[in-house]
Scaffold this active site. Structure first.
Site, PDB file in Angstrom:
ATOM      1  N   SER A  50       0.821  -1.220   0.000  1.00  0.00           N
ATOM      2  CA  SER A  50       0.000   0.000   0.000  1.00  0.00           C
ATOM      3  C   SER A  50       0.848   1.261   0.000  1.00  0.00           C
ATOM      4  O   SER A  50       0.343   2.344  -0.308  1.00  0.00           O
ATOM      5  CB  SER A  50      -0.928   0.008   1.222  1.00  0.00           C
ATOM      6  OG  SER A  50      -0.190  -0.157   2.422  1.00  0.00           O
ATOM      7  N   ASP A 333      -3.958   7.899   8.046  1.00  0.00           N
ATOM      8  CA  ASP A 333      -4.800   6.946   8.757  1.00  0.00           C
ATOM      9  C   ASP A 333      -3.949   6.308   9.858  1.00  0.00           C
ATOM     10  O   ASP A 333      -2.924   6.863  10.237  1.00  0.00           O
ATOM     11  CB  ASP A 333      -5.444   5.926   7.800  1.00  0.00           C
ATOM     12  CG  ASP A 333      -4.420   5.069   7.041  1.00  0.00           C
ATOM     13  OD1 ASP A 333      -3.263   4.978   7.488  1.00  0.00           O
ATOM     14  OD2 ASP A 333      -4.785   4.492   5.999  1.00  0.00           O
ATOM     15  N   HIS A 336      -0.718   4.578   7.513  1.00  0.00           N
ATOM     16  CA  HIS A 336      -0.050   5.171   6.353  1.00  0.00           C
ATOM     17  C   HIS A 336       0.269   6.639   6.580  1.00  0.00           C
ATOM     18  O   HIS A 336      -0.527   7.383   7.145  1.00  0.00           O
ATOM     19  CB  HIS A 336      -0.929   5.014   5.109  1.00  0.00           C
ATOM     20  CG  HIS A 336      -1.279   3.594   4.810  1.00  0.00           C
ATOM     21  ND1 HIS A 336      -2.487   3.045   5.177  1.00  0.00           N
ATOM     22  CD2 HIS A 336      -0.562   2.613   4.201  1.00  0.00           C
ATOM     23  CE1 HIS A 336      -2.513   1.770   4.799  1.00  0.00           C
ATOM     24  NE2 HIS A 336      -1.362   1.487   4.215  1.00  0.00           N
TER      25      HIS A 336
END
Length: 369
Positions: A50, A333, A336
């Site tokens: 990610s 978040d 991240h």
């Protein structure tokens, strides 16, 4: 270097010699002087988790998606793209410095023809080096599968598009890979991994990584930028479950161990793989410096997420509240980083001369080789 680039381009398709020669001359006259050093790179291919995913998970059945606001709130124009960020991610920002256009995700139906000339992004949120990492979130493209997509789809189309062989094409592309952290967070520790067995797991993980890098090398890759593992024990989701809201030492120890072994791997591979060039970017110390000295780095919050979290406690709540001062938050978040942190990592990767942060050289110098 410029003449080598011209020769390489011209050798791909003799029938287009005059056109290509004029295009190269035009580009050299029109591009800014400080940028000419990076133009030996024609593009970039991005692989990993990610950290680099720019929308591939939008197209697969997984819980790990970022295809809704507030993700992308600071993208231009503001929209959720699938990046796990308020804006651009680290590979986008490094691409900006290298003057490489934004890459399309490989699963985007429009990622074909001339749109892949400057590269493609294969990153998938939740993916790891090991094939079973990330399965807890549903379907993900692991690193092996990402390389298979590159080999079976992109590479063949690129050879046809450029009328060149892979041996002629790929030395002019950067292969950026961000992997390793999920293998600890979503595989080793959740499955009962203990500290006494950590070294063995890390050795197996590095061996698997070596195999995948050699696979890319055999396909023609020569320039590699490897993003090591973040301080995974300091994310807001980990702090929330640690007494005193502290970083989790076992996870950070795993990250440091992996990063140390990655340096050793690169030293080994550069001797084994003729013509290969590697840069290891170590975000661990970059992020820890931000966490330890937030004000000096322009941050005010390094412990909590900028966005309102979903029921998972990791990703942002769809259309939830967000902080207004996003440039002063380290995390968007609960796992991240914000674009602000990614920009520091990208800038460091590109031009730092500190071998603790970029080893053995930086990406700007790698691009000129």
């Amino acid at each position: 270097m410029i003449m080598a680039m011209i020769t390489s381009l011209l050798s791909c398709s003799p029938t287009h010699t005059h056109i290509l020669f004029m295009l190269v001359l035009f580009s050299l006259h029109t591009m800014p002087k400080q940028a000419t050093a990076t133009r030996s790179l024609h593009g970039m291919f991005a692989f990993g988790s990610s950290i680099v995913d720019n929308g591939n998970n939008n197209y697969i059945a997984t819980l790990g998606k970022a295809n809704y606001l507030p993700y992308g709130v600071d993208f231009r124009p503001p929209r959720p793209t699938g990046r796990f960020s308020n804006g651009k991610n680290v590979v986008d920002l490094l691409g900006d410095l290298l003057r490489i256009p934004l890459l399309l995700p490989v699963l985007d139906p429009t990622a074909k023809g001339s749109r892949i000339r400057h590269g493609v992004n294969y990153g998938s949120g939740g993916a790891g080096i090991l094939n079973d990492t990330g399965s807890v979130t549903g379907m993900v493209m692991n690193l092996d599968q990402q390389i298979s997509k590159f080999e079976e789809v992109t590479l063949q189309e690129l050879e046809f598009l450029l009328s060149c062989t892979r041996e002629q094409i790929l030395p002019h592309y950067l292969f950026f890979i961000a992997a390793g952290g999920n293998d600890y967070q979503f595989n080793y520790f959740p499955n009962g991994g203990s500290m006494p067995n950590l070294r063995n797991f890390t050795e197996n993980l590095i061996a698997a990584y070596s195999h995948r890098l050699k696979r890319l090398y055999k396909l023609g890759a020569r320039k590699f930028a490897l993003l090591a593992v973040n301080p995974i024990g300091c994310g807001p989701v980990i702090r929330a479950n640690t007494p005193g809201n502290r970083c989790q030492s076992n996870l950070n120890l795993a990250a440091r161990l992996f990063n140390k072994r990655l340096i050793c791997l690169v030293d080994t591979l550069k001797d084994q793989l003729s013509g290969s060039r590697f840069v290891v970017i170590n975000p661990y110390y970059i992020i820890m410096d931000i966490i330890d000295h937030p004000a000096l780095n322009g941050f005010s919050n390094v412990k909590s997420a900028c966005c309102e979290l979903s029921i998972t406690g990791i990703l942002c709540k769809a259309f939830g509240e967000i902080c207004s001062n996003r440039n002063s938050f380290a995390y968007f978040d609960a796992q991240h980083s914000t674009e602000a942190v990614s920009a520091i990592i990208a800038s460091t990767a590109y031009s730092s001369t500190n071998i603790t942060l970029v080893y053995p050289t930086n990406v700007q110098q790698l691009s000129q080789l």
